[in-house]
Design a protein around this motif. Sequence first.
Motif, short mmCIF file in Angstrom:
data_model
loop_
_atom_site.label_atom_id
_atom_site.label_comp_id
_atom_site.label_asym_id
_atom_site.label_seq_id
_atom_site.Cartn_x
_atom_site.Cartn_y
_atom_site.Cartn_z
N LEU A 80 0.83 -1.20 0.00
CA LEU A 80 0.00 0.00 0.00
C LEU A 80 0.87 1.26 0.00
O LEU A 80 0.59 2.23 -0.72
CB LEU A 80 -0.92 -0.02 1.22
N PHE A 81 1.94 1.25 0.79
CA PHE A 81 2.85 2.39 0.83
C PHE A 81 3.54 2.59 -0.52
O PHE A 81 3.64 3.72 -1.02
CB PHE A 81 3.90 2.17 1.93
N ALA A 82 3.99 1.50 -1.14
CA ALA A 82 4.65 1.60 -2.45
C ALA A 82 3.70 2.13 -3.51
O ALA A 82 4.08 2.95 -4.36
CB ALA A 82 5.20 0.23 -2.85
N LEU A 83 2.46 1.68 -3.47
CA LEU A 83 1.48 2.17 -4.45
C LEU A 83 1.20 3.65 -4.24
O LEU A 83 0.99 4.40 -5.20
CB LEU A 83 0.18 1.37 -4.31
N HIS A 84 1.21 4.09 -2.99
CA HIS A 84 0.93 5.50 -2.70
C HIS A 84 2.07 6.40 -3.16
O HIS A 84 1.85 7.42 -3.82
CB HIS A 84 0.69 5.68 -1.20
N VAL A 85 3.31 6.05 -2.84
CA VAL A 85 4.44 6.93 -3.17
C VAL A 85 4.73 6.94 -4.67
O VAL A 85 5.34 7.89 -5.18
CB VAL A 85 5.71 6.52 -2.39
N THR A 86 4.31 5.90 -5.39
CA THR A 86 4.52 5.88 -6.84
C THR A 86 3.31 6.39 -7.61
O THR A 86 3.29 6.33 -8.85
CB THR A 86 4.85 4.45 -7.31
N ASN A 87 2.30 6.86 -6.87
CA ASN A 87 1.09 7.39 -7.50
C ASN A 87 0.49 6.37 -8.47
O ASN A 87 0.18 6.67 -9.62
CB ASN A 87 1.38 8.70 -8.22
N ALA A 88 0.34 5.14 -7.98
CA ALA A 88 -0.23 4.06 -8.79
C ALA A 88 -1.70 4.35 -9.08
O ALA A 88 -2.34 5.17 -8.41
CB ALA A 88 -0.08 2.74 -8.05
N PRO A 89 -2.27 3.69 -10.08
CA PRO A 89 -3.69 3.89 -10.40
C PRO A 89 -4.59 3.66 -9.19
O PRO A 89 -4.30 2.80 -8.34
CB PRO A 89 -3.95 2.86 -11.50
N ARG A 90 -5.67 4.39 -9.13
CA ARG A 90 -6.57 4.33 -7.97
C ARG A 90 -7.12 2.93 -7.71
O ARG A 90 -7.20 2.52 -6.54
CB ARG A 90 -7.71 5.33 -8.15
N PRO A 91 -7.53 2.14 -8.74
CA PRO A 91 -8.05 0.80 -8.44
C PRO A 91 -7.07 -0.06 -7.65
O PRO A 91 -7.46 -0.80 -6.76
CB PRO A 91 -8.33 0.22 -9.83
N ALA A 92 -5.77 0.06 -7.96
CA ALA A 92 -4.78 -0.74 -7.25
C ALA A 92 -4.67 -0.28 -5.80
O ALA A 92 -4.59 -1.11 -4.87
CB ALA A 92 -3.42 -0.63 -7.95
N ARG A 93 -4.67 1.02 -5.57
CA ARG A 93 -4.56 1.52 -4.20
C ARG A 93 -5.79 1.17 -3.38
O ARG A 93 -5.70 0.81 -2.20
CB ARG A 93 -4.34 3.04 -4.22
N ARG A 94 -6.95 1.25 -4.00
CA ARG A 94 -8.18 0.92 -3.28
C ARG A 94 -8.23 -0.58 -2.95
O ARG A 94 -8.70 -0.97 -1.87
CB ARG A 94 -9.39 1.32 -4.11
N ALA A 95 -7.75 -1.40 -3.86
CA ALA A 95 -7.75 -2.84 -3.61
C ALA A 95 -6.82 -3.18 -2.44
O ALA A 95 -7.17 -4.00 -1.57
CB ALA A 95 -7.31 -3.60 -4.87
N ALA A 96 -5.64 -2.56 -2.39
CA ALA A 96 -4.70 -2.82 -1.30
C ALA A 96 -5.26 -2.32 0.03
O ALA A 96 -5.10 -2.97 1.08
CB ALA A 96 -3.36 -2.17 -1.60
#
Length: 350
Positions: A262-278
């Motif tokens: 979740l932290f890696a997805l946040h700092v890399t500004n990953a797509p929202r669906p991936a962040r929401r899933a995590a």
Amino acid sequence: MRSLFPVAGPVGPAPTIDDVKLPTDNSNLFVRFLLSFWAPTTRSLRGWALASVVVNAGITVTGAGVRVTASGLGCPTWPRCTPDSFVPVAHPEVSPLNMAVEFGNRLLTFLVLAVGVACVLAALRLAPRRVSLVRLAWLQPAGIVAQALWGGLVVNTMLNPFTVGTHYLISSGLIAVCWLLYARAGEGDGPLRRVTHRDIRRLGHVLLAAAFALLVAGVVVSGTGPHSGDEMASRFDLDIEAVARFHADLAYLVVGLTFALLFALHVTNAPRPARRAALALLGVELLQGVIGYTQWFLAVPAALVLLHVLGSTLVWIAALRVVTSLRVRDGEPAPVSPSPTEATEATAAV
């Protein structure tokens, strides 16, 4: 009579896509239901795949209900319920309630199979047909039949904890197949494309493997502790406290990996669906932890065992959702037709 010659007059607007009534838009609910798999759309196929996820998760929980109510041998034979009948009949050595619970769980297998067959029909009749979806759909009825046969082995081995645990893990595999069908039906058949950094996707795979290891450890705990399904059932000869602590350690590992992802997805500004899933996975894990510790301190009451099995199933589904959110498949590029000039030049060259 209708005129044989056209009559001059204002021309109405050309029909648009909004004027076209799709087969699944029929006002009759039953007809809509039939068309959802006989004249399917991508949306209706995904609906059936999601329904398959739900019913497979449901029968996993009801299977735990059979165990905690000591109804595992409510139907002491297989495929018959009793040696002389396929349906429950009075038996001097079996409680009618236990027999009804076990037989009811067996009947749910037909519901799961029916949904799996609907997925196959929808995948076969989807236009254009996609071979990848057809293969995934066929795995469902095949897996359900295998699961039913393994259920017979569970009964014939008198609820051996190994066969009971494998029964649960087969259901987890079926849930993974159903979820993959749901995810793939919403994508194209083009090459796989990452939506995050390669190492983040690898972290997602490690997380999924750790989640499966957590399920296996939970099976060992269940096979060692109480609620065997019947007083005649055997147990693993292990220290319950030791295996429970190992299970808890794996749970901490899964939560830590989820937080890291979740932290890696946040700092890399990953797509929202991936962040929401995590984020959803982390929330389910924390709730599952609360249930696990509560049932331990309350001496593993039956009701909390059911909630814990439901929670473990939801953790597995949420972990699958995380992994499929880290990549996409685009549609295959349509072949480009050569222009008339290029076609003429190509013919002349030959």
